[in-house]
Design an enzyme around this catalytic site. Structure first.
Site, PDB file in Angstrom:
ATOM      1  N   ASP A 168      44.670 -17.880  84.845  1.00  0.00           N
ATOM      2  CA  ASP A 168      45.206 -18.239  83.528  1.00  0.00           C
ATOM      3  C   ASP A 168      46.443 -19.109  83.695  1.00  0.00           C
ATOM      4  O   ASP A 168      47.409 -18.996  82.953  1.00  0.00           O
ATOM      5  CB  ASP A 168      45.551 -16.974  82.738  1.00  0.00           C
ATOM      6  CG  ASP A 168      45.895 -17.267  81.278  1.00  0.00           C
ATOM      7  OD1 ASP A 168      45.353 -18.233  80.722  1.00  0.00           O
ATOM      8  OD2 ASP A 168      46.722 -16.540  80.705  1.00  0.00           O
ATOM      9  N   ASP A 185      53.032 -14.010  85.640  1.00  0.00           N
ATOM     10  CA  ASP A 185      51.938 -13.449  84.837  1.00  0.00           C
ATOM     11  C   ASP A 185      50.611 -13.464  85.585  1.00  0.00           C
ATOM     12  O   ASP A 185      49.788 -14.369  85.416  1.00  0.00           O
ATOM     13  CB  ASP A 185      51.789 -14.195  83.508  1.00  0.00           C
ATOM     14  CG  ASP A 185      52.964 -13.952  82.579  1.00  0.00           C
ATOM     15  OD1 ASP A 185      53.699 -12.974  82.818  1.00  0.00           O
ATOM     16  OD2 ASP A 185      53.149 -14.737  81.638  1.00  0.00           O
TER      17      ASP A 185
END
Length: 282
Positions: A168, A185
């Site tokens: 992502d 993340d």
């Protein structure tokens, strides 16, 4: 500030001394600036995963190991125990990826501890010692765009050599520290060799970088680093110091209609996530 309930346990355990302030609040977690002795760090407090689609969860969690068959059955059935186990696995995936990538020399925040659903890690800072901004909040010259793009491609290659695909990667989960970009993340990180969607995710990650930096340095839009990186990886010749060209000759063949549809769905999901990220913190 008064420690939130989820951080109070860490205070009692002596893992953190004080909570300075809230740094950000996202769909999956809240991040706080904390003091640990003489050091300033950040604490990522995970929320329950109620906003991830089932299809995306399956793509990301494919081939992830669980503790036992009971847990696997519960996760498959979607029972309360199964959902709790799935959420724990999702959180531990980021912790495992951070330690794995930090050991491989990838530019990620240094992890310190994971306790009661809270990840304690390095606070990435800018040249003034303040919390580093996300890449999407930074204006840059064409020269800087080319420099940062090259640095991040090196990190993507180093991650892949360590067997990890971010899954992502975009300007929303890259911080610009004093000495360059830092990748954050990672709960959706996948095993490059064990996940059938790894190639698609790697290509999307690299395309996201190309499209973002291409806004500042348009010549980057003509590059094709993703297929080149994956081809080298598949052939077993990719190394952290491999010199990339940005060119790749695609083989002609039948169109993967299912793959195209998945890309369309992913684009829609990314746009929805982008809009959520742009919402002000409450």
């Amino acid at each position: 500030m008064k420690p939130p309930k989820r951080l109070q346990t860490l205070v009692e355990e002596g893992l953190i001394d004080t909570v300075v302030r809230q740094l950000m609040s996202g769909k999956e977690a809240m991040v706080f600036v904390v003091r640990c002795g003489d050091e300033t760090r950040c604490a990522k407090v995970y929320k329950e995963a109620t906003n991830r689609s089932f299809r995306q969860a399956v793509d990301y969690t494919e081939n992830r190991k669980v503790k036992n068959t009971r847990q696997a059955r519960a996760m498959a059935k979607g029972t309360r125990f199964g959902r709790e186990a799935q959420e724990a696995a999702w959180q531990s995936a980021e912790v495992d990826a951070l330690y794995r990538l930090a050991d491989a020399g990838v530019r990620v925040p240094k992890p310190y501890n994971f306790f009661e659903g809270v990840l304690l890690m390095e606070l990435v800072t800018d040249e003034n010692g303040d919390a580093a901004p996300r890449l999407n909040d930074v204006a840059m010259t064409a020269e800087q765009a080319r420099q940062y793009h090259g640095m991040l491609l090196t990190e993507v290659v180093r991650m892949l050599c360590a067997g990890v695909v971010h899954g992502d990667l975009s300007e929303f989960n890259i911080l610009l520290a004093q000495d360059g970009p830092v990748i954050i993340d990672l709960p959706q990180a996948v095993d490059a060799a064990g996940n059938n969607h790894a190639q698609r995710m790697l290509l999307r990650d690299v395309a996201n970088l190309r499209n973002f930096f291409g806004q500042f340095a348009p010549e980057l839009l003509a590059t094709d680093f993703g297929p080149e990186i994956w081809d080298l990886y598949q052939r077993g010749v990719l190394r952290p110091d491999t010199v990339l060209t940005g060119h790749f000759e695609h083989k002609k063949g039948t169109v993967d209609v299912g793959g195209v549809l998945r890309e369309i769905d992913d684009a829609r999901a990314e746009e929805a996530a982008r809009r959520l990220r742009l919402q002000p913190v409450q």
